[in-house]
Design a protein around this motif. Structure first.
Motif, PDB file in Angstrom:
ATOM      1  N   TRP A 160       3.441  -1.416   3.824  1.00 43.06           N
ATOM      2  CA  TRP A 160       3.241  -0.103   3.232  1.00 43.06           C
ATOM      3  C   TRP A 160       4.561   0.390   2.653  1.00 43.06           C
ATOM      4  CZ3 TRP A 160       6.272   3.852   5.185  1.00 43.06           C
ATOM      5  CH2 TRP A 160       6.954   3.545   6.363  1.00 43.06           C
ATOM      6  N   LEU A 216       1.720   5.043   0.494  1.00 43.66           N
ATOM      7  CA  LEU A 216       1.258   6.157   1.313  1.00 43.66           C
ATOM      8  C   LEU A 216       1.758   7.475   0.741  1.00 43.66           C
ATOM      9  CD1 LEU A 216       1.876   4.780   4.926  1.00 43.66           C
ATOM     10  CD2 LEU A 216      -0.190   4.596   3.515  1.00 43.66           C
ATOM     11  N   HIS A 246       6.239   4.459   1.438  1.00 41.98           N
ATOM     12  CA  HIS A 246       6.031   5.884   1.157  1.00 41.98           C
ATOM     13  C   HIS A 246       6.252   6.132  -0.333  1.00 41.98           C
ATOM     14  CE1 HIS A 246       6.629  10.250   1.202  1.00 41.98           C
ATOM     15  NE2 HIS A 246       6.185  10.275   2.454  1.00 41.98           N
ATOM     16  N   LEU A 283      -4.415   6.432   2.072  1.00 39.25           N
ATOM     17  CA  LEU A 283      -4.340   6.995   3.417  1.00 39.25           C
ATOM     18  C   LEU A 283      -5.483   7.974   3.693  1.00 39.25           C
ATOM     19  CD1 LEU A 283      -2.820   7.568   6.094  1.00 39.25           C
ATOM     20  CD2 LEU A 283      -1.439   9.230   4.820  1.00 39.25           C
ATOM     21  N   ILE A 288       0.852  -1.184   0.000  1.00 34.99           N
ATOM     22  CA  ILE A 288       0.000   0.000   0.000  1.00 34.99           C
ATOM     23  C   ILE A 288       0.890   1.237   0.000  1.00 34.99           C
ATOM     24  CG2 ILE A 288      -1.681   1.312   1.347  1.00 34.99           C
ATOM     25  CD1 ILE A 288      -2.726  -1.422   2.352  1.00 34.99           C
ATOM     26  N   PHE A 313       0.154  -4.851   8.154  1.00 40.42           N
ATOM     27  CA  PHE A 313      -0.059  -3.754   7.211  1.00 40.42           C
ATOM     28  C   PHE A 313       1.288  -3.410   6.592  1.00 40.42           C
ATOM     29  CE2 PHE A 313      -0.382   0.699   6.011  1.00 40.42           C
ATOM     30  CZ  PHE A 313      -1.668   0.845   5.508  1.00 40.42           C
ATOM     31  N   THR A 315       8.384  -2.412  -0.540  1.00 43.01           N
ATOM     32  CA  THR A 315       7.683  -2.228   0.730  1.00 43.01           C
ATOM     33  C   THR A 315       8.661  -1.697   1.761  1.00 43.01           C
ATOM     34  OG1 THR A 315       8.205  -4.406   1.661  1.00 43.01           O
ATOM     35  CG2 THR A 315       6.299  -4.286   0.207  1.00 43.01           C
TER      36      THR A 315
END
Length: 330
Positions: free
Chosen positions: A218, A166, A220, A172, A164, A216, A244
């Protein structure tokens, strides 16, 4: 931060979303010539393979992000388009590259960290990770198969198994809104009924993680760009690469950290039954927040990549402060 190769000609395919906009702006700021491929161009359109070949011929790097958003209900039409929009575009790019006189030396193609199984017992790496089952995993494996299917000896190919992402404009934002309204508690998995069709289609999320403990993974958005820069100058890296953070979190910690950063002390938890109702109302799937994704970037770390944002709290703080600054300046 990573080494950075000079980039003169970049081709971004499927670059109309949050990640594509960020990469386009970043490469343009460096003075690169950036061509974009999409349904409406502007430099080449899907379905016109000859135009794609013209754009790709002589390019330094191809970055393909094409694919319908998975933030939708997994009905028959959406499932078909999620798969088609990834496999067909990747296959067309492969054909276009094969026709180039001077093919791009590296092709970085989106994939997803959700290709791995629901994991609460140990992290998934490129070497030891176990591929999961179900609709989302089937799409991811078909996507990667399309990337590596053809013989393209002049082009190194990398599948970016992204967690994911961010950033300001990412997944987010709905979590921030929930926290600001006092609803930013953990998302709690639980038992839920499954229809025969959802089991058959692989779209039903089985109850596993207790108490908001689902992992989770994630990354950036700055490290998506950083990883792309790094991969360009490391020719030993091809095949699947996990993009990741090296420090995954869990659902409960993510929501607590967001609450702390927005200054809201209370967060009402969201049980499975409420999540299912809410997901149907806003046309999404609970798998996106309830599957435990525990993925780490073994290959990037081993090759020496240093993450700009390895830890969750500083990453979230930077994004939230950036949003506040943008709002104040507007």
């Amino acid at each position: 931060m990573s080494e950075r190769a000079p980039v003169d000609r970049v081709v971004l395919a499927g670059a109309s979303g949050f990640i594509g906009d960020y990469l386009y702006a970043a490469f343009r700021a460096r003075g690169a010539d950036v061509a974009r491929i999409g349904r409406r161009g502007p430099d080449a359109r899907w379905g016109n393979t000859a135009a794609l070949t013209d754009v790709l011929d002589g390019a330094d790097v191809l970055i393909n992000l094409a694919g319908k958003s998975v933030n939708c209900r997994y009905n028959d039409a959406n499932r078909a388009e999620i798969l088609r929009s990834r496999v067909a575009t990747t296959t067309e790019l492969s054909r276009a590259i094969a026709a180039c006189d001077e093919p791009p030396p590296v092709w970085l193609n989106s994939s997803t960290a959700t290709i791995y199984r629901h994991a609460e017992d140990r992290p998934m790496t490129e070497s030891t990770g176990e591929i999961g089952t179900g609709f989302s995993v089937g799409v991811a494996t078909a996507w990667e198969e399309a990337l590596f299917a053809a013989s393209l000896p002049g082009t190194r190919r990398v599948a970016l198994r992204m967690a994911i992402v961010l950033g300001d404009g990412s997944a987010l934002l709905p979590l921030l809104r929930l926290a600001q309204f006092g609803l930013g508690g953990p998302q709690l998995d639980g038992r839920w009924f499954a229809t025969e069709s959802r089991r058959r289609n692989g779209t039903f999320h089985e109850f596993r993680a207790h108490g908001g403990a689902q992992k989770f993974s994630w990354v950036h958005i700055a490290d998506v760009l950083g990883a792309i820069d790094f991969l360009r100058v490391h020719p030993e890296l091809d095949g699947p690469v996990n993009v990741t953070s090296p420090h995954p979190s869990d659902g409960r910690t993510v929501m607590r950290t967001i609450r702390e950063l927005v200054g809201v002390p209370i967060g009402v938890p969201s049980p499975r039954w409420l999540l299912e109702i809410g997901a149907k109302l806003i046309s999404t799937e609970t798998e996106l927040i309830l599957k435990s994704r525990w993925v780490v970037p073994e290959r990037l770390l081993a090759a020496g990549y240093r993450f700009e944002y390895p830890d969750l709290e500083p990453a979230l703080r930077q994004i939230i402060e950036q949003r506040k600054a943008s709002s104040s300046a507007a």
